[in-house]
Design an enzyme around this catalytic site. Structure first.
Site, PDB file in Angstrom:
ATOM      1  N   TYR A 108     -13.742  18.669 -15.794  1.00 54.92           N
ATOM      2  CA  TYR A 108     -12.877  17.530 -16.928  1.00 54.92           C
ATOM      3  C   TYR A 108     -11.776  19.195 -17.028  1.00 54.92           C
ATOM      4  CZ  TYR A 108      -8.956  16.490 -19.869  1.00 54.92           C
ATOM      5  OH  TYR A 108      -7.889  15.875 -20.732  1.00 54.92           O
TER       6      TYR A 108
ATOM      7  N   SER B 179      -3.689  19.376 -20.296  1.00 52.17           N
ATOM      8  CA  SER B 179      -4.342  19.479 -21.240  1.00 52.17           C
ATOM      9  C   SER B 179      -5.112  20.559 -21.913  1.00 52.17           C
ATOM     10  CB  SER B 179      -6.155  18.657 -21.170  1.00 52.17           C
ATOM     11  OG  SER B 179      -6.852  18.314 -22.278  1.00 52.17           O
TER      12      SER B 179
END
Length: 269
Positions: A158, A145
């Site tokens: 995350y 990401s």
């Protein structure tokens, strides 16, 4: 081009294929003639997608698996090979996020996220890569990401997990150079999928916090991912604005960046 050529006894294993980016990557691979093996916990959406892909003339298999479970992960390679297939492409897409401050988090949820986002990636790479190297062909795509390029208060675990995926992928790519196996990290920015809802974002929160220019459609992310994998690219960041943002995030002093990120994150409001 570096992707192994499609063949009746070859398949692309796509985890987290029931929706979002994973489903779109499976569609893109099938469109290019690759057989696919769809992996996720939910069988019904996998069967529905597999039926759609078979109309394109490719073989589409379904494997129901909870990849947070280590015993299940250990059996995935055998399940694929048991169907008479060589997994020449591995798409590590399955992932999730928690939301909110660590001090108010659910420890079980945090550990489950790390099990899926971090441990499962390393586990499956270590199981699938040896066969690819032995055959002298293969391609691995690990989905990270743009969160990998900076800390993210409000989604601390995350962002750290995706930083691991990015670093791990780059190291693995260097190790496998010259083996016939390529490794690529996909680092998408915000994408219109159910991912945010599952993480706990309220409707419109993510859209309000992130400029519209950063958002990229899941189908466009999948196309960029498979194109990058086919070209042997090390890192793929879909969208020009996301590429600029990732570059700026890496050079901006944390003393300036972190207060801004903290103020803007919906998980801390």
């Amino acid at each position: 081009m570096t992707l192994p050529a499609p063949a009746p006894d070859r398949t692309a294993v796509v985890t987290g294929a029931s929706s979002g980016i994973g489903a779109q990557i499976a569609r893109e691979l099938a469109r290019r003639g690759h057989n696919v093996t769809l992996v996720a916990r939910s069988v019904a959406p996998l069967e529905e997608l597999a039926a759609q892909l078979r109309t394109d003339g490719v073989r589409a298999d379904v494997v129901a698996a909870d990849l947070t479970d280590r015993q299940t992960r250990a059996g995935l390679l055998g399940a694929v090979e048991g169907k008479g297939l060589n997994p020449d492409i591995l798409i590590n897409n399955a992932g999730l996020s928690t939301l909110g401050p660590v001090a108010g988090s659910d420890p079980d949820a945090e550990v489950s996220m790390l099990e899926l986002d971090v441990v499962a990636v390393a586990d499956l790479c270590s199981r699938f890569a040896p066969g690819m190297v032995e055959r002298g062909r293969g391609a691995i795509l690990n989905v990270a990401s743009t969160a990998a390029f900076q800390p993210l208060p409000g989604q601390a675990g995350y962002a750290a997990a995706k930083a691991f995926v990015l670093s791990y992928t780059q190291s693995l790519a260097a190790e496998l150079a010259g083996s016939g196996v390529t490794v690529t990290a996909l680092c998408p920015g915000p994408v219109e999928t159910k991912f945010g809802q599952r993480a706990g974002f309220a409707d419109g929160d993510a859209q309000a916090a992130l400029p519209a220019v950063l958002w990229v459609a899941a189908a466009d992310v999948a196309r960029a991912a498979v194109d990058g994998l086919d070209r042997g690219r090390l890192v793929v960041i879909p969208g020009a604005a996301n590429r600029v943002g990732a570059a700026l995030a890496q050079v901006t002093p944390r003393s300036l960046l972190l207060p801004v990120l903290r103020r803007k994150h919906p998980g801390l409001s």
